[in-house]
Design an enzyme around this catalytic site. Structure first.
Site, PDB file in Angstrom:
ATOM      1  N   LEU A 214      -3.483 -10.156  -7.126  1.00 30.25           N
ATOM      2  CA  LEU A 214      -2.093  -9.774  -7.740  1.00 30.25           C
ATOM      3  C   LEU A 214      -0.998  -8.866  -7.368  1.00 30.25           C
ATOM      4  O   LEU A 214      -2.194  -7.677  -8.119  1.00 30.25           O
ATOM      5  CB  LEU A 214      -2.109 -10.790  -8.942  1.00 30.25           C
ATOM      6  N   HIS A 215      -0.223  -8.426  -6.348  1.00 32.54           N
ATOM      7  CA  HIS A 215       0.242  -7.188  -6.746  1.00 32.54           C
ATOM      8  C   HIS A 215       1.916  -7.349  -6.550  1.00 32.54           C
ATOM      9  O   HIS A 215       2.107  -6.672  -6.699  1.00 32.54           O
ATOM     10  CB  HIS A 215      -0.260  -6.097  -5.504  1.00 32.54           C
ATOM     11  N   ARG A 216       2.169  -8.950  -6.304  1.00 31.20           N
ATOM     12  CA  ARG A 216       3.775  -8.448  -5.790  1.00 31.20           C
ATOM     13  C   ARG A 216       4.615  -8.749  -7.107  1.00 31.20           C
ATOM     14  O   ARG A 216       4.317  -8.993  -8.355  1.00 31.20           O
ATOM     15  CB  ARG A 216       3.969 -10.104  -5.295  1.00 31.20           C
ATOM     16  N   ARG A 249      -0.753  -1.075  -9.186  1.00 28.06           N
ATOM     17  CA  ARG A 249       0.830  -1.922  -9.830  1.00 28.06           C
ATOM     18  C   ARG A 249       0.603  -2.704 -11.100  1.00 28.06           C
ATOM     19  O   ARG A 249       0.356  -2.169 -11.910  1.00 28.06           O
ATOM     20  CB  ARG A 249       1.528  -1.731  -8.494  1.00 28.06           C
ATOM     21  N   ASP A 292      -1.329 -13.422  -4.543  1.00 26.65           N
ATOM     22  CA  ASP A 292      -0.355 -13.436  -3.666  1.00 26.65           C
ATOM     23  C   ASP A 292       0.519 -12.530  -2.156  1.00 26.65           C
ATOM     24  O   ASP A 292       1.348 -11.901  -1.899  1.00 26.65           O
ATOM     25  CB  ASP A 292       0.846 -12.992  -5.073  1.00 26.65           C
TER      26      ASP A 292
END
Ligand code: UD1
Length: 381
Positions: A214-216, A249, A292
């Protein structure tokens, strides 16, 4: 000798796209060199160097070392530092891939200097302008001279935006070239777990393991959204041990929001960003993947591993229509139901889309070299 092709990479998902293209160009001709430029958008050893090694990418000829920043600062920095290099190299064209800030920044500098722009992975659209990548895609395509596509839906998108179909060519997916070439060298999951001081037996427990990425910004920058996703993931870990190579992030947001306690379980293994061969090993033997990422939706389709995409939309619809991908959004019950279905039925196996056959870079190299030599950049053959 003709002027070289200047290939740009900036962030992690670019590396696996450019590696096979550089190799294919040198196999097609000795008369055109490829020059590799790294903008430095990604710079950590884990986000950058270990992937370069895994993919056997040559050392970049130029590195702009831009690092992180706001979108404006990062894009501007790439543009400012790219211009003098473009003047020095005088390439026959600038080849950009994907949809990251570096893609648009370099394409824009080149187009304004009347240097031809070649965009690999053109025409994908999520139709969601709140994604920075969507802005990068639309604008890069508008100023590209040659557009190579991975799926046929891209052609309709480009036509709708007024792009001359003569500039557009369906070649397939270069990311899958890298996947197929490297799969035989994938690192077994047990070895990856051991390297990160986790019990190798976790790979065999319960109903098979799940891989999470997940990083969006839309998933990880808002505390409530992220907390909701962590609760769903923690629930899934009751049946599937989770292996989660975590983007910087995401890690910093989880810490900043104080959400780490939600992940405290023997069955949630947080890993640093992995090398390419480790990631391939992990995904290819997973029972399911939750992500994502755009690239991972494609890679799981090529591997036939069920993928649940934690987004409301995808710019890669073929992974849902033909592949093993399902869009599940962020709603807890929907996610849990989809996991339950995979448990009961084994999940979508799908089929591998047209031209995702390991030869996309060959198609690009053959066409591009002919285009450069025959037209001296004056139009598509
Ligand atoms: C970028 C791309 C995204 C791609 C993703 C893959 C854009 C708009 N986004 O997002 O499309 O899917 O890469 O990872 O170009 N950071 C590090 N080390 C690094 C790089 C980043 O610690 O090597 C941290 C920085 O704190 C930075 C944050 O991660 O602020 C985000 O990095 P950035 O390159 O801005 O965007 P990504 O979220 O990685």
């Amino acid at each position: 000798m003709l002027a070289p092709i200047l290939c740009v990479v900036g962030a992690r998902p670019n590396y696996m796209k450019v590696a096979p293209i550089i190799r294919a160009i040198s196999a097609v001709t000795q008369d055109i060199d490829s020059i590799l430029l790294h903008t430095g958008q990604h710079y950590d050893e884990s986000m950058n160097d270990q992937l370069f090694r895994g993919l056997r990418l040559p050392e970049p000829d130029f590195n702009l070392n831009v690092g992180s920043g706001t979108h404006a600062a990062q894009t501007a920095d790439v543009m400012r530092k790219f211009e003098p290099i473009l003047d020095k190299v005088e390439p026959s064209c600038v080849l950009v891939v994907g949809d990251v800030n570096s893609t648009l920044a370099c394409a824009l500098v080149a187009a304004k200097k009347l240097v031809k722009v070649v965009h690999v992975e053109a025409g994908l659209r999520s139709f969601d302008r709140s994604m920075p990548e969507e802005i990068n895609r639309v604008l890069t395509d508008q100023i590209s001279d040659v557009l190579y596509t991975t799926e046929r839906s891209a052609h309709k998108n480009l036509e709708r935006e007024g792009i001359d179909p003569k500039r557009v060519r369906f070649v397939g997916n270069v990311m899958i070239d890298s996947l197929l070439a490297n799969l035989p060298h994938a690192i077994p999951t047990t070895q990856t777990l051991t390297r990160h001081e986790l019990p190798a037996s976790l790979a065999e427990e319960k109903e098979g393991y799940a891989v999470v990425t997940l990083h969006r910004p839309s998933n990880v920058d808002d505390r409530n959204t992220l907390a909701g996703l962590l609760k769903s993931l923690s629930h899934i870990s009751q049946t599937h041990p989770l292996f989660w190579p975590m983007h910087p992030r995401t890690r910093s947001n989880i810490e900043r929001f104080g959400l780490l306690p939600l992940l405290r379980s023997k069955y949630v293994a947080i890993l640093p960003p992995l090398g390419y061969l480790e990631m391939l090993g992990l995904m290819s033997k997973a029972r399911l993947v939750l992500t994502d990422s755009g690239g991972i939706q494609e890679e799981t389709t090529a591997l036939g591993v069920p993928c649940l995409t934690l987004r409301e939309n995808t710019e890669r619809p073929i992974t849902v229509e033909e592949g093993s991908n399902t869009l599940v959004g962020r709603e807890h019950q929907t996610i849990i139901r989809a996991v339950q279905e995979i448990l009961e039925t084994g999940g979508k196996a799908g089929r591998v889309p047209e031209y995702w056959d390991g030869r996309a870079a060959d198609r690009i190299a053959t066409h591009l070299v002919a285009w450069i030599s025959e037209n001296s950049g004056l139009g598509v053959a």
